[in-house]
Write a protein that holds these residues in place. Structure first.
Motif, PDB file in Angstrom:
ATOM      1  N   VAL A 131      20.862  56.057  55.022  1.00 18.70           N
ATOM      2  CA  VAL A 131      19.663  56.460  55.756  1.00 18.70           C
ATOM      3  C   VAL A 131      19.933  56.483  57.254  1.00 18.70           C
ATOM      4  CG1 VAL A 131      17.324  55.764  56.369  1.00 18.70           C
ATOM      5  CG2 VAL A 131      18.051  55.692  53.990  1.00 18.70           C
ATOM      6  N   ALA A 132      20.525  55.400  57.773  1.00 17.63           N
ATOM      7  CA  ALA A 132      20.750  55.295  59.220  1.00 17.63           C
ATOM      8  C   ALA A 132      21.654  56.412  59.733  1.00 17.63           C
ATOM      9  CB  ALA A 132      21.343  53.931  59.552  1.00 17.63           C
ATOM     10  N   ASP A 133      22.738  56.702  59.023  1.00 17.21           N
ATOM     11  CA  ASP A 133      23.655  57.745  59.470  1.00 17.21           C
ATOM     12  C   ASP A 133      23.058  59.144  59.321  1.00 17.21           C
ATOM     13  OD1 ASP A 133      25.402  55.763  60.058  1.00 17.21           O
ATOM     14  OD2 ASP A 133      26.877  56.244  58.513  1.00 17.21           O
ATOM     15  N   SER A 134      22.251  59.327  58.289  1.00 21.84           N
ATOM     16  CA  SER A 134      21.691  60.661  58.056  1.00 21.84           C
ATOM     17  C   SER A 134      20.639  61.033  59.098  1.00 21.84           C
ATOM     18  CB  SER A 134      21.074  60.737  56.655  1.00 21.84           C
ATOM     19  OG  SER A 134      19.904  59.925  56.572  1.00 21.84           O
ATOM     20  N   LEU A 135      19.968  60.034  59.675  1.00 25.57           N
ATOM     21  CA  LEU A 135      18.900  60.326  60.632  1.00 25.57           C
ATOM     22  C   LEU A 135      19.401  61.018  61.891  1.00 25.57           C
ATOM     23  CD1 LEU A 135      16.519  57.237  60.438  1.00 25.57           C
ATOM     24  CD2 LEU A 135      16.097  59.564  59.677  1.00 25.57           C
ATOM     25  N   HIS A 136      20.697  60.936  62.158  1.00 23.97           N
ATOM     26  CA  HIS A 136      21.239  61.648  63.318  1.00 23.97           C
ATOM     27  C   HIS A 136      21.078  63.162  63.156  1.00 23.97           C
ATOM     28  CE1 HIS A 136      22.924  58.109  65.279  1.00 23.97           C
ATOM     29  NE2 HIS A 136      23.297  57.698  64.082  1.00 23.97           N
ATOM     30  N   ALA A 137      20.840  63.625  61.941  1.00 26.97           N
ATOM     31  CA  ALA A 137      20.616  65.047  61.729  1.00 26.97           C
ATOM     32  C   ALA A 137      19.346  65.518  62.430  1.00 26.97           C
ATOM     33  CB  ALA A 137      20.541  65.353  60.231  1.00 26.97           C
ATOM     34  N   LEU A 138      18.369  64.624  62.599  1.00 26.88           N
ATOM     35  CA  LEU A 138      17.107  65.010  63.230  1.00 26.88           C
ATOM     36  C   LEU A 138      17.262  65.277  64.715  1.00 26.88           C
ATOM     37  CD1 LEU A 138      14.579  62.618  61.462  1.00 26.88           C
ATOM     38  CD2 LEU A 138      15.164  64.972  60.904  1.00 26.88           C
ATOM     39  N   ALA A 139      18.409  64.957  65.275  1.00 23.12           N
ATOM     40  CA  ALA A 139      18.643  65.260  66.688  1.00 23.12           C
ATOM     41  C   ALA A 139      18.729  66.753  66.935  1.00 23.12           C
ATOM     42  CB  ALA A 139      19.926  64.568  67.162  1.00 23.12           C
ATOM     43  N   TRP A 140      18.630  67.572  65.896  1.00 19.49           N
ATOM     44  CA  TRP A 140      18.645  69.021  66.096  1.00 19.49           C
ATOM     45  C   TRP A 140      17.466  69.462  66.966  1.00 19.49           C
ATOM     46  CZ3 TRP A 140      14.859  72.557  64.861  1.00 19.49           C
ATOM     47  CH2 TRP A 140      13.822  72.098  64.039  1.00 19.49           C
ATOM     48  N   VAL A 141      16.392  68.671  67.020  1.00 22.11           N
ATOM     49  CA  VAL A 141      15.243  69.036  67.844  1.00 22.11           C
ATOM     50  C   VAL A 141      15.587  68.980  69.334  1.00 22.11           C
ATOM     51  CG1 VAL A 141      13.604  68.251  66.102  1.00 22.11           C
ATOM     52  CG2 VAL A 141      14.351  66.674  67.877  1.00 22.11           C
ATOM     53  N   ALA A 142      16.758  68.426  69.669  1.00 21.54           N
ATOM     54  CA  ALA A 142      17.193  68.366  71.063  1.00 21.54           C
ATOM     55  C   ALA A 142      18.110  69.523  71.434  1.00 21.54           C
ATOM     56  CB  ALA A 142      17.913  67.041  71.330  1.00 21.54           C
ATOM     57  N   PHE A 143      18.310  70.470  70.522  1.00 22.53           N
ATOM     58  CA  PHE A 143      19.207  71.583  70.815  1.00 22.53           C
ATOM     59  C   PHE A 143      18.596  72.459  71.902  1.00 22.53           C
ATOM     60  CE2 PHE A 143      20.849  75.892  70.051  1.00 22.53           C
ATOM     61  CZ  PHE A 143      22.206  75.637  70.130  1.00 22.53           C
ATOM     62  N   LEU A 144      19.342  72.665  72.979  1.00 17.70           N
ATOM     63  CA  LEU A 144      18.849  73.413  74.134  1.00 17.70           C
ATOM     64  C   LEU A 144      19.583  74.732  74.342  1.00 17.70           C
ATOM     65  CD1 LEU A 144      18.492  70.452  76.658  1.00 17.70           C
ATOM     66  CD2 LEU A 144      16.750  71.416  75.146  1.00 17.70           C
ATOM     67  N   GLY A 145      20.417  75.088  73.406  1.00 16.91           N
ATOM     68  CA  GLY A 145      21.136  76.344  73.532  1.00 16.91           C
ATOM     69  C   GLY A 145      22.638  76.140  73.570  1.00 16.91           C
ATOM     70  N   LYS A 146      23.355  77.224  73.489  1.00 15.07           N
ATOM     71  CA  LYS A 146      24.805  77.176  73.497  1.00 15.07           C
ATOM     72  C   LYS A 146      25.307  76.554  74.799  1.00 15.07           C
ATOM     73  CE  LYS A 146      28.836  80.147  72.735  1.00 15.07           C
ATOM     74  NZ  LYS A 146      29.296  81.542  72.508  1.00 15.07           N
ATOM     75  N   GLY A 147      26.235  75.618  74.656  1.00 14.46           N
ATOM     76  CA  GLY A 147      26.764  74.944  75.832  1.00 14.46           C
ATOM     77  C   GLY A 147      26.073  73.632  76.155  1.00 14.46           C
ATOM     78  N   CYS A 148      25.116  73.202  75.314  1.00 19.07           N
ATOM     79  CA  CYS A 148      24.408  71.949  75.582  1.00 19.07           C
ATOM     80  C   CYS A 148      25.164  70.732  75.067  1.00 19.07           C
ATOM     81  CB  CYS A 148      23.016  71.978  74.972  1.00 19.07           C
ATOM     82  SG  CYS A 148      22.984  71.916  73.161  1.00 19.07           S
ATOM     83  N   GLY A 149      26.280  70.961  74.374  1.00 18.94           N
ATOM     84  CA  GLY A 149      27.062  69.841  73.859  1.00 18.94           C
ATOM     85  C   GLY A 149      26.824  69.545  72.394  1.00 18.94           C
ATOM     86  N   MET A 150      25.967  70.316  71.735  1.00 19.26           N
ATOM     87  CA  MET A 150      25.666  70.134  70.315  1.00 19.26           C
ATOM     88  C   MET A 150      26.025  71.398  69.543  1.00 19.26           C
ATOM     89  SD  MET A 150      21.920  68.303  70.246  1.00 19.26           S
ATOM     90  CE  MET A 150      21.811  68.676  68.473  1.00 19.26           C
ATOM     91  N   SER A 151      26.269  71.212  68.253  1.00 17.66           N
ATOM     92  CA  SER A 151      26.421  72.369  67.375  1.00 17.66           C
ATOM     93  C   SER A 151      25.053  73.009  67.167  1.00 17.66           C
ATOM     94  CB  SER A 151      27.021  71.955  66.036  1.00 17.66           C
ATOM     95  OG  SER A 151      28.274  71.329  66.204  1.00 17.66           O
TER      96      SER A 151
END
Length: 480
Positions: A131-151
């Motif tokens: 559960v704890a490791d899977s919750l990092h998937a919800l960080a997708w709401v922080a995606f700000l566009g290409k080049g923000c440091g996230m996939s």
């Protein structure tokens, strides 16, 4: 306790099901359109109602910490939905640093799940770690566009689930053909993310959340998770009256210099800086001192008791040694130091063994048990006969393991130095390793009786992109 957890989980699920009403209320407060009419939010409700219905049913049957972890999981998904609704009222942050306040409710919930896995390894650790490791998937709401440091969001969900799947697979292996409720829970958790959350994002938010217009002001209403009033801290320090590195002369330059500036000023000024040093006489030189002759005397060895005292102080920090059977189901071996004669004789296949914080000790298990876990042990050896489910080594340093019977699954996680001895009956074991080094497996030789053949397990891998996908193989070293 368990009843309270059920009520807490039901409340979280009810919150998810009532999102349309709450979203409409929030939208009216911010002066926007009703969130209940947003097809993406309505689809989010339908997706979670189906996924959590299955997950909640299995968690209620298991109870305990699994139910509590599932409740935190439902809370995190509810917070993520609140953020999707509020995002339309916020201008898109310029960077991740500017989005920290917006994401704080989600970060707090993820921290709550992570805290459940810390400290002494609890029961159902693999469930809570999943559960704890899977919750990092919800960080997708922080995606700000290409080049923000996230996939991109869908890729981020898949990558996060791969991190959690290691522990989720442990649940499946441990309870396969043993407890259908745990297997159902693990399968439901996986489907919550893949294909569930992944396909939802792919359809409605492939490029991340929908933010408000660039010129809009952030809403003045309270954040989705209310914050406690912060304690009034001390006032910020006053700004310096002049730059730290200034070439302009100022009245302060006439004041006496301090620290290293004063040292350099004296050297540059031509002063006799050696005038205050003491003269070294002949009797003070090392070659003329009797106590520096190089011969070890009894007086020189006198400080040894102080070292013993220090070791005693370190030993006092170790917890109380234990070797006991708890509630007839779980053997606990803890904080054993320097014990080479530890043994568990009266055990059966329904019991488990948990070994924690042992050092420079050896344990022999004379019987068949369900599973064995060795956690945070140093220079520890264990000899066992048979395990029904799995044998695990986690967070250890320099352990030796010998299996004299059968073990279907052997897991080595976050361990530096592991020697694993297998007999002919246990050669069919499935060995899983992660974040570990210096792993060697010794098996009986086919040519000579009584000899062992050592096989190192790879810890380095090379990846090639071929035919549209990556292929992975261990690195092989060749030399004389």
């Amino acid at each position: 306790m368990e009843k309270a957890l059920v009520e807490r989980l039901e409340a979280a699920v009810a919150r998810l099901e009532a999102v349309a009403a709450s979203g409409a209320s929030a939208a009216r407060d911010f002066g926007g359109a009703s969130a209940s009419s947003d097809p993406a939010i309505l689809a989010y409700d339908d997706f979670l109602a189906e996924a959590f219905g299955r997950l909640n049913a299995a968690a209620e049957k298991i109870g305990g910490t699994v139910l509590e972890a599932t409740s935190v999981l439902a809370e995190a998904f509810a917070v993520a939905k609140d953020l999707l609704i509020l995002a339309k009222q916020y201008p898109k942050p310029a960077s991740m640093a500017n989005a920290q306040d917006f994401l704080k409710p989600l970060n707090d919930t993820i921290a709550k799940a992570t805290a459940m896995t810390e400290g002494r390894r609890p029961d159902y650790f693999n469930h809570m770690k999943s559960v704890a490791d899977s919750l990092h998937a919800l960080a997708w709401v922080a995606f700000l566009g290409k080049g923000c440091g996230m996939s991109f969001p869908t890729a981020h969900v898949e990558e996060s689930w791969q991190m959690a799947e290691f522990y989720n697979n442990k649940v499946l292996v441990e309870y396969k053909n043993k407890d259908a409720d745990h297997v159902e829970w693990a399968k439901a958790l996986k489907e919550l993310y893949t294909p569930g959350l992944r396909d939802y994002i792919k359809k409605y938010y492939p490029l991340g959340p929908v933010w408000g217009p660039a010129g809009c002001a952030p809403p003045k209403a309270a954040a989705p998770t209310p914050k406690a009033p912060a304690a009034k801290g001390p006032p910020p320090p006053a700004a310096p009256s002049a730059p730290l590195f200034s070439t302009d002369k100022s009245p302060k330059s006439s004041q006496p210099k301090q620290g290293m500036s004063a040292v350099f000023q004296e050297i540059g000024g031509g002063k006799d800086v050696t005038s205050g040093l003491r003269k070294v006489t002949d009797d003070m030189k090392a070659k003329n001192r009797a106590d520096r002759s190089g011969v070890v005397t009894s007086s020189a060895a006198a400080p040894a008791p102080a070292k013993t005292s220090r070791a005693g102080t370190f030993a006092s920090k170790t917890g109380t040694p234990k070797l006991e059977l708890q509630m007839g189901r779980k053997w606990v071996v803890e904080n054993q130091v320097g014990r080479k004669d530890l043994a568990i004789d009266e055990c059966d296949s329904k019991q488990s063994i948990y070994i924690y914080g042992c050092k420079d000790s050896v344990l022999q298990v004379n019987g068949k048990v369900n599973n064995i876990t060795v956690d945070k042990c140093t220079k520890f050896g264990i000899v066992f006969k048979d395990v029904v489910a799995a044998f695990e080594v986690v967070n250890c340093n320099g352990v030796e393991v010998q299996c004299q019977g059968t073990a279907p699954t052997i897991s080595i996680d976050n361990t530096a130095g592991c020697q694993l001895y297998l007999n002919k009956e246990s050669l069919g074991a499935s060995i899983t390793s992660a974040k570990s080094s210096e792993m060697n497996v010794l098996v009986p030789s086919d040519e000579t009786d009584g000899d062992w053949v050592e096989h190192p397990l790879p810890q380095q891998y090379i990846h090639f992109f071929q035919d549209g996908q990556f292929t992975t193989s261990p690195v092989s070293h060749s030399g004389a």
